[in-house]
Design an enzyme around this catalytic site. Structure first.
Site, PDB file in Angstrom:
ATOM      1  N   ARG A 155      60.334  -9.613  63.143  1.00 10.66           N
ATOM      2  CA  ARG A 155      60.673 -10.750  62.281  1.00 10.66           C
ATOM      3  C   ARG A 155      59.610 -10.989  61.222  1.00 10.66           C
ATOM      4  NH1 ARG A 155      63.309 -15.010  65.064  1.00 10.66           N
ATOM      5  NH2 ARG A 155      62.740 -16.122  63.169  1.00 10.66           N
ATOM      6  N   TYR A 163      65.456  -9.985  72.810  1.00  8.30           N
ATOM      7  CA  TYR A 163      66.682 -10.396  73.502  1.00  8.30           C
ATOM      8  C   TYR A 163      66.683  -9.664  74.829  1.00  8.30           C
ATOM      9  CZ  TYR A 163      69.028 -12.451  69.425  1.00  8.30           C
ATOM     10  OH  TYR A 163      69.392 -13.242  68.371  1.00  8.30           O
ATOM     11  N   ASP A 199      68.974 -15.292  62.875  1.00  8.04           N
ATOM     12  CA  ASP A 199      67.981 -14.745  61.958  1.00  8.04           C
ATOM     13  C   ASP A 199      68.440 -13.536  61.147  1.00  8.04           C
ATOM     14  OD1 ASP A 199      68.116 -12.971  64.006  1.00  8.04           O
ATOM     15  OD2 ASP A 199      66.000 -13.073  64.547  1.00  8.04           O
TER      16      ASP A 199
HETATM   17  P1  FAD Z   1      76.214 -24.427  63.647  1.00  6.57           P
HETATM   18  O1  FAD Z   1      75.069 -23.664  63.145  1.00  6.57           O
HETATM   19  O2  FAD Z   1      76.315 -24.704  65.090  1.00  6.57           O
HETATM   20  O3  FAD Z   1      76.213 -25.797  62.854  1.00  6.57           O
HETATM   21  C1  FAD Z   1      77.028 -26.870  63.226  1.00  6.57           C
HETATM   22  C2  FAD Z   1      76.438 -28.125  62.642  1.00  6.57           C
HETATM   23  O4  FAD Z   1      77.329 -29.179  62.898  1.00  6.57           O
HETATM   24  C3  FAD Z   1      75.125 -28.519  63.291  1.00  6.57           C
HETATM   25  O5  FAD Z   1      74.192 -28.820  62.278  1.00  6.57           O
HETATM   26  C4  FAD Z   1      75.460 -29.737  64.138  1.00  6.57           C
HETATM   27  O6  FAD Z   1      74.419 -30.681  64.182  1.00  6.57           O
HETATM   28  C5  FAD Z   1      76.632 -30.292  63.375  1.00  6.57           C
HETATM   29  N1  FAD Z   1      77.567 -31.037  64.226  1.00  6.57           N
HETATM   30  C6  FAD Z   1      78.058 -30.668  65.417  1.00  6.57           C
HETATM   31  N2  FAD Z   1      78.915 -31.590  65.868  1.00  6.57           N
HETATM   32  C7  FAD Z   1      78.961 -32.550  64.938  1.00  6.57           C
HETATM   33  C8  FAD Z   1      79.659 -33.777  64.831  1.00  6.57           C
HETATM   34  N3  FAD Z   1      80.492 -34.182  65.791  1.00  6.57           N
HETATM   35  N4  FAD Z   1      79.471 -34.528  63.745  1.00  6.57           N
HETATM   36  C9  FAD Z   1      78.623 -34.148  62.766  1.00  6.57           C
HETATM   37  N5  FAD Z   1      77.932 -33.001  62.816  1.00  6.57           N
HETATM   38  C10 FAD Z   1      78.101 -32.217  63.885  1.00  6.57           C
HETATM   39  N6  FAD Z   1      73.541 -15.660  64.871  1.00  6.57           N
HETATM   40  C11 FAD Z   1      73.070 -14.612  64.198  1.00  6.57           C
HETATM   41  O7  FAD Z   1      73.683 -14.201  63.204  1.00  6.57           O
HETATM   42  N7  FAD Z   1      71.926 -13.982  64.608  1.00  6.57           N
HETATM   43  C12 FAD Z   1      71.194 -14.430  65.666  1.00  6.57           C
HETATM   44  O8  FAD Z   1      70.166 -13.867  65.990  1.00  6.57           O
HETATM   45  C13 FAD Z   1      71.660 -15.565  66.375  1.00  6.57           C
HETATM   46  N8  FAD Z   1      70.978 -16.089  67.420  1.00  6.57           N
HETATM   47  C14 FAD Z   1      71.436 -17.215  68.010  1.00  6.57           C
HETATM   48  C15 FAD Z   1      70.718 -17.769  69.042  1.00  6.57           C
HETATM   49  C16 FAD Z   1      71.149 -18.932  69.646  1.00  6.57           C
HETATM   50  C17 FAD Z   1      70.373 -19.496  70.770  1.00  6.57           C
HETATM   51  C18 FAD Z   1      72.323 -19.569  69.210  1.00  6.57           C
HETATM   52  C19 FAD Z   1      72.782 -20.860  69.839  1.00  6.57           C
HETATM   53  C20 FAD Z   1      73.045 -19.004  68.196  1.00  6.57           C
HETATM   54  C21 FAD Z   1      72.623 -17.834  67.600  1.00  6.57           C
HETATM   55  N9  FAD Z   1      73.325 -17.249  66.559  1.00  6.57           N
HETATM   56  C22 FAD Z   1      72.865 -16.158  65.928  1.00  6.57           C
HETATM   57  C23 FAD Z   1      74.578 -17.789  66.152  1.00  6.57           C
HETATM   58  C24 FAD Z   1      74.433 -18.658  64.944  1.00  6.57           C
HETATM   59  O9  FAD Z   1      73.411 -19.606  65.134  1.00  6.57           O
HETATM   60  C25 FAD Z   1      75.744 -19.335  64.741  1.00  6.57           C
HETATM   61  O10 FAD Z   1      76.787 -18.392  64.726  1.00  6.57           O
HETATM   62  C26 FAD Z   1      75.756 -20.085  63.425  1.00  6.57           C
HETATM   63  O11 FAD Z   1      74.735 -21.035  63.395  1.00  6.57           O
HETATM   64  C27 FAD Z   1      77.102 -20.756  63.245  1.00  6.57           C
HETATM   65  O12 FAD Z   1      77.083 -21.553  62.118  1.00  6.57           O
HETATM   66  P2  FAD Z   1      78.001 -22.822  62.027  1.00  6.57           P
HETATM   67  O13 FAD Z   1      77.656 -23.451  60.718  1.00  6.57           O
HETATM   68  O14 FAD Z   1      79.397 -22.447  62.279  1.00  6.57           O
HETATM   69  O15 FAD Z   1      77.607 -23.759  63.236  1.00  6.57           O
END
Ligand code: FAD
Length: 703
Positions: free
Chosen positions: A294, A302, A50
């Site tokens: 928020r 947290y 967020d």
């Molecule tokens: P992700 O957001 O994980 O996106 C990966 C995407 O790839 C997903 O849509 C998934 O469906 C897709 N995918 C995965 N495997 C495959 C596959 N094999 N084939 C096709 N598609 C696939 N960050 C903050 O900055 N602030 C916060 O408060 C915060 N809170 C969080 C709370 C939780 C519970 C979690 C789990 C994470 C939190 N984060 C927070 C971290 C943040 O969500 C992540 O760092 C961020 O989403 C990473 O982005 P990304 O695009 O690298 O990966």
């Protein structure tokens, strides 16, 4: 696509989280044939990440949707530190500090849930790709996220890696059925209670049911279909469990920590007075809570639940015992004697923090990894989503300019050299921060086990600069002209260009425009219409480089002579502007020339500048949006840009900015040779068909 199910794309993106969407967004801006697939059938609707750093908002603004995030989000202005009173042990407010360090950005840190942020990206991708790809056969409909699509096979022909026109990557994609692509609630969020865990539509957020229904219909029609895609480039943005990373055999290095955290998004009912502030609360012996106010009346808590030390054998904690009630009960203990409860819970989760970073961010600069696929850490400092988006923000324009044939592949090495260091810094930061946050407050100075609250405050303050995202400072490379040791890749290879092609900046000419860092922003006025602009507003993310000429006092004869000499060189048919811009493309499509002068606005017109600073277009006439002045505005005060940028008012300087607003070079106003040498280090000469950058046009046009 060909009839046999084969298809070719320039860029294939796996994963439509923040990192993948940022990449697709760049591709849509730059008109690159791309596909983005995600195994999920729906997008996120609440929960998850967020926090948006001020640098992220600057980036959003450069893509024209910063205002959407700014308006909808909750703005965080103050952090309150709550600690046990040394005499009574009861928690009290011991300090207040600004949430964002004043004056580091024109934005401040805000919070808004990931689903909305993804929405902004989807709109931007759709709108821009329909415009930029409308004349590209097969891509007239632009780029859409393809949900419910999962890669099953990845092949890479490394003999073709350096061949610009080759498609060395083949990926088999399978279209899932609606049922297969629906996320399993309990597996992703430990949810046994039927409560939303972030993947269903929230009744607080306005969203797009229609779109979801359409998507699922389309999904059913294609379900079970398999196709092979041939790609020039591939981005694995598929999160912490990255399939792409696993195919490459790349590993994350680091460790799991002992800390188990619960997250609760609730509309709180409480007598705690600072519930609408960001708070770090350390109780005497019940642990700590971070309060994040928020949007939509929500508050995120947290809470550290336990460490694995408390668990038998030091193994993973029993997650089945964790639920919203147990998380709330912990919060109640920590925040006592204040009362806190809720009637509405929007989302919750629990996790054990791992702090890991990938060794390799790319395979032969053809297949890249970004976001959680290459770094994982705790979410408390709100960094994950920001850093993930910024990875792809760093990579996107580089890949786009190589695909378009305006840059050589040499610039792609800077992705790993620049971003891996950020990932490591992030893990170090997270390590310090988590320890200080999770520890028990020291009882007194002799209590060595405990955490000193002064140390915590100072770490918080220092951490705030890091956490803002504006402190990023990229090392020397072929696209960062600064002195210093060559930047090493993770694998030991260097990323500097050939020595004879490198130029080094004269940093002292613009003390506050730091080479390697993002261009700071102060207000300047448009010379032609007197409208004030924040300088960053002029730096849209559209893939162009910028030469910013701080022209100085152009009313002085000697300065005017320097400027005219520069203008002459720039407008020559063999100038870097002309050599590196494809003949059929607009004059500012590869490198845009901007000027900011310091003479009084009312004593100057655009015609005091060489024509190359107000280019001519046969349809539209002169371009009035390239010349700016450091002067007082009628309604928005005085930006005092020269002073704030540390540039001498009389003699000025010149600055080269990358398409991502990072400063590449600083030098003398008329140091044309260094500019040419810099661009020659990585740009590709375009076939010339007698293009002349406005050379000699003005006389002819105005007769
Ligand atoms: P992700 O957001 O994980 O996106 C990966 C995407 O790839 C997903 O849509 C998934 O469906 C897709 N995918 C995965 N495997 C495959 C596959 N094999 N084939 C096709 N598609 C696939 N960050 C903050 O900055 N602030 C916060 O408060 C915060 N809170 C969080 C709370 C939780 C519970 C979690 C789990 C994470 C939190 N984060 C927070 C971290 C943040 O969500 C992540 O760092 C961020 O989403 C990473 O982005 P990304 O695009 O690298 O990966």
């Amino acid at each position: 696509d060909s009839a046999d199910g084969r298809s070719e794309v320039d860029v294939l993106i796996v994963g439509a989280g923040p990192a993948g969407l940022m990449m697709a967004n760049w591709m849509s801006r730059c008109g690159i044939r791309s596909r983005i697939v995600d195994k999920r059938g729906t997008k996120i609707f609440n929960g998850q990440a967020d926090g948006l750093q001020c640098r992220t908002l600057e980036i959003f603004d450069s893509f024209d949707f910063g205002h959407r995030a700014w308006i909808e989000s909750n703005h965080m202005l103050e952090i309150c530190l709550w600690n046990p009173d040394p005499k009574t042990g009861v928690i009290h407010r011991s300090d207040r500090i600004p949430d964002t360090i004043p004056n580091i950005s024109r934005f401040q840190q805000v919070v808004l849930h990931q689903g909305r942020i993804e929405r902004f990206f989807l709109d931007s991708i759709s709108e821009n790709s329909k415009r930029t790809l409308k004349d590209v056969p097969g891509w007239e409909g632009g780029i859409q996220v393809e949900h419910g699509v999962i890669p099953t096979l990845l092949e890479f022909d490394d003999k073709q890696a350096e061949d610009n026109d080759a498609y060395p990557i083949s990926v088999k994609l399978r279209h899932l059925t609606e049922e297969e692509s629906r996320p399993k609630q309990s597996a992703t969020s430990l949810n046994g209670s039927g409560l939303q865990d972030g993947l269903f539509r929230s009744n607080l957020a306005q969203d797009d049911t229609e779109e979801m229904l359409e998507k699922s219909k389309a999904l059913e029609a294609k379900a079970g279909k398999e196709e092979t895609v041939h790609a020039k480039y591939l981005l694995g943005a598929d999160g912490a469990h990255s399939w792409v990373r696993n195919q490459l055999g790349f590993k994350l290095q680091g460790e799991s920590t002992d800390y188990i955290w619960g997250v609760l998004d609730i509309v709180p009912i409480t007598d705690f007075p600072d519930i609408r502030m960001r708070c770090a609360i350390h109780s005497e012996s019940s642990g700590s809570v971070m309060v994040i106010p928020r949007e939509n009346k929500l508050v995120r808590l947290y809470i550290q639940l336990t460490t694995t030390e408390n668990v038998e054998g030091g193994k993973k904690a029993d997650r089945s015992k964790i639920n919203p009630e147990s998380i709330l009960a912990s919060a109640q203990r920590i925040m006592s004697p204040y009362k806190i409860t809720y009637r509405y819970c929007d989302w919750w989760t629990a996790y054990q923090i791992g702090q890991r970073v990938g060794n390799n961010f790319s395979l032969k600069e053809r297949i890249f990894l970004a976001g959680d696929a290459v770094h994982t850490h705790s979410p408390k400092a709100g960094q994950g989503m920001n850093v993930s988006m910024q990875d792809a923000f760093n990579l996107g324009w580089k890949v786009a300019s190589v695909v378009k044939g305006t840059s050589t592949r040499s610039i792609l090495k800077t992705y790993q050299s620049e971003r891996r260091k950020i990932a490591q810094d992030l893990i170090d930061f997270d390590h310090r921060f988590s320890r200080l946050f999770s520890g028990r407050p020291a009882k007194d100075v002799l209590d060595e086990e405990g955490i000193s609250m002064d140390e915590f405050k100072s770490a918080f303050q220092k951490g705030n600069l890091f956490a803002s995202g504006v402190a990023v400072d990229y090392g020397a490379s072929v696209i960062v002209a600064k002195a210093g040791d060559s930047t090493e890749q993770g694998d030991g290879t260097e990323v500097l260009g050939e020595e004879k092609l490198r130029v080094i900046s004269e940093q002292e000419l613009a003390k506050e425009i730091k080479v390697g860092m993002r261009m700071p922003s102060f207000k300047v006025l448009n010379q032609a219409d007197a409208r004030p602009w924040h300088f960053q507003e002029l730096l849209k993310s559209n893939g162009t480089w910028r030469v910013v000429v701080f022209a100085g006092n152009i009313k002085s004869a000697s300065q005017k002579t320097r400027l005219d000499a520069l203008g002459e060189k720039l407008s020559s048919p063999t100038s870097f502007l002309n050599r590196f811009t494809p003949p059929q493309k607009r004059y500012d499509s590869v490198i845009e020339l901007l000027a900011v002068h310091s003479a009084p606005r009312q004593d100057v017109t655009i015609f005091d500048f060489p024509a190359v600073f107000h280019p001519w277009d046969d349809t539209d006439g002169w371009d009035y949006w390239k010349i700016f002045v450091d002067d007082v505005s009628y309604h928005e005060g005085y930006g005092d840009a020269y002073k704030n940028y540390g540039v001498e008012r009389e003699t000025g300087c010149a600055v080269i900015l990358r398409p991502d607003q990072y400063v590449a070079w600083v030098g003398e106003v008329d140091d044309y040779e260094s500019m040419d040498k810099f661009f020659s280090g990585f740009m590709v000469e375009q076939a010339r068909k007698g293009r002349a950058m406005n050379g000699g046009k003005e006389g002819a046009q105005l007769k």
